[in-house]
Scaffold this motif. Sequence first.
Motif, PDB file in Angstrom:
ATOM      1  N   ARG A 115      38.032  52.785  37.045  1.00  0.00           N
ATOM      2  CA  ARG A 115      37.608  51.697  36.183  1.00  0.00           C
ATOM      3  C   ARG A 115      36.953  50.605  37.039  1.00  0.00           C
ATOM      4  O   ARG A 115      37.426  50.310  38.132  1.00  0.00           O
ATOM      5  N   VAL A 116      35.866  50.046  36.525  1.00  0.00           N
ATOM      6  CA  VAL A 116      35.219  48.913  37.193  1.00  0.00           C
ATOM      7  C   VAL A 116      35.079  47.838  36.132  1.00  0.00           C
ATOM      8  O   VAL A 116      34.783  48.143  34.966  1.00  0.00           O
ATOM      9  N   ARG A 117      35.356  46.591  36.507  1.00  0.00           N
ATOM     10  CA  ARG A 117      35.263  45.530  35.515  1.00  0.00           C
ATOM     11  C   ARG A 117      34.180  44.531  35.925  1.00  0.00           C
ATOM     12  O   ARG A 117      34.174  44.047  37.064  1.00  0.00           O
ATOM     13  N   VAL A 118      33.280  44.248  35.008  1.00  0.00           N
ATOM     14  CA  VAL A 118      32.210  43.284  35.259  1.00  0.00           C
ATOM     15  C   VAL A 118      32.390  42.149  34.262  1.00  0.00           C
ATOM     16  O   VAL A 118      32.474  42.389  33.054  1.00  0.00           O
ATOM     17  N   GLU A 119      32.461  40.942  34.781  1.00  0.00           N
ATOM     18  CA  GLU A 119      32.818  39.816  33.915  1.00  0.00           C
ATOM     19  C   GLU A 119      31.908  38.626  34.201  1.00  0.00           C
ATOM     20  O   GLU A 119      31.568  38.387  35.357  1.00  0.00           O
ATOM     21  N   THR A 120      31.514  37.910  33.173  1.00  0.00           N
ATOM     22  CA  THR A 120      30.851  36.617  33.403  1.00  0.00           C
ATOM     23  C   THR A 120      31.726  35.532  32.784  1.00  0.00           C
ATOM     24  O   THR A 120      32.421  35.772  31.802  1.00  0.00           O
ATOM     25  N   SER A 121      31.698  34.346  33.388  1.00  0.00           N
ATOM     26  CA  SER A 121      32.466  33.228  32.833  1.00  0.00           C
ATOM     27  C   SER A 121      31.801  31.917  33.244  1.00  0.00           C
ATOM     28  O   SER A 121      30.960  31.894  34.145  1.00  0.00           O
TER      29      SER A 121
END
Length: 208
Positions: A115-121
């Motif tokens: 699993r790879v998680r890509v997040e913007t905030s």
Amino acid sequence: MMLESGRVNREELLQILADIKRDDLRASEIIKRMRAMLSRRDIERCRFSLNEVVEQTATVLRSEASRRGISVDYELRARHADILGDPVQIQQAIINLMLNAFDATTGGPPQDACRVRVETSDTPGGVKLSVRDFGAGIAPANLTRVFDSFFSTKRDGMGLGLPITRSIVEAHGGMIDATSCEVGAEFRIILPMAPAARGPDQPMSSAQ
Ligand SMILES: Nc1ncnc2c1ncn2[C@@H]1O[C@H](COP(=O)(O)OP(=O)(O)OP(=O)(O)O)[C@@H](O)[C@H]1O
Ligand SMILES: [Mg+2]
């Protein structure tokens, strides 16, 4: 030699052609990166949404992720995601981080590892992008070296992805850092938010 001998093994020939194509693509990728690093062109500046570029990148890497059996979670939580700069370069930076995350993920133990998680905030005055994987992580001795040109721990790595990514981010007035987590690694980019757009009832300058 196979063709000249008159005994053509179709399967083997297809395999050979596939190998040539793969190496050709790899060579062209290396040349593209060298050109990007060596050229000192000014960056194009336009206003665009980081969330949208992440979505486009997701499309570009979808088949690569599924080929490697990796599922990517996208959490586009930034509400003020507009930045100023060159979307093509920013996409290249995201691709570099995601391919590294894929490399770290491939070959690790199954379960969470795939699993790879890509997040913007949102961050004060900026927008943050994080790419998190659950692979082997970064050895403490290597943490300060991962952004050095030609530093690579991979058999066929060039060691150019991260230095290019850092120059792109810095040319956009941003910063990048790497953390080794308990499991895996996280790379974070912070880019300055574009100034608020003017609405139709806010003229650029008042008529005198
Ligand atoms: N997500 C990650 N997890 C663990 N190590 C990483 C990760 N990302 C980068 N690294 C380390 O940093 C090194 C440098 O990364 P960089 O992207 O610059 O080069 P590379 O991936 O080896 O080759 P390429 O030029 O093809 O990108 C890698 O070889 C690896 O050791
Ligand atoms: Mg890389």
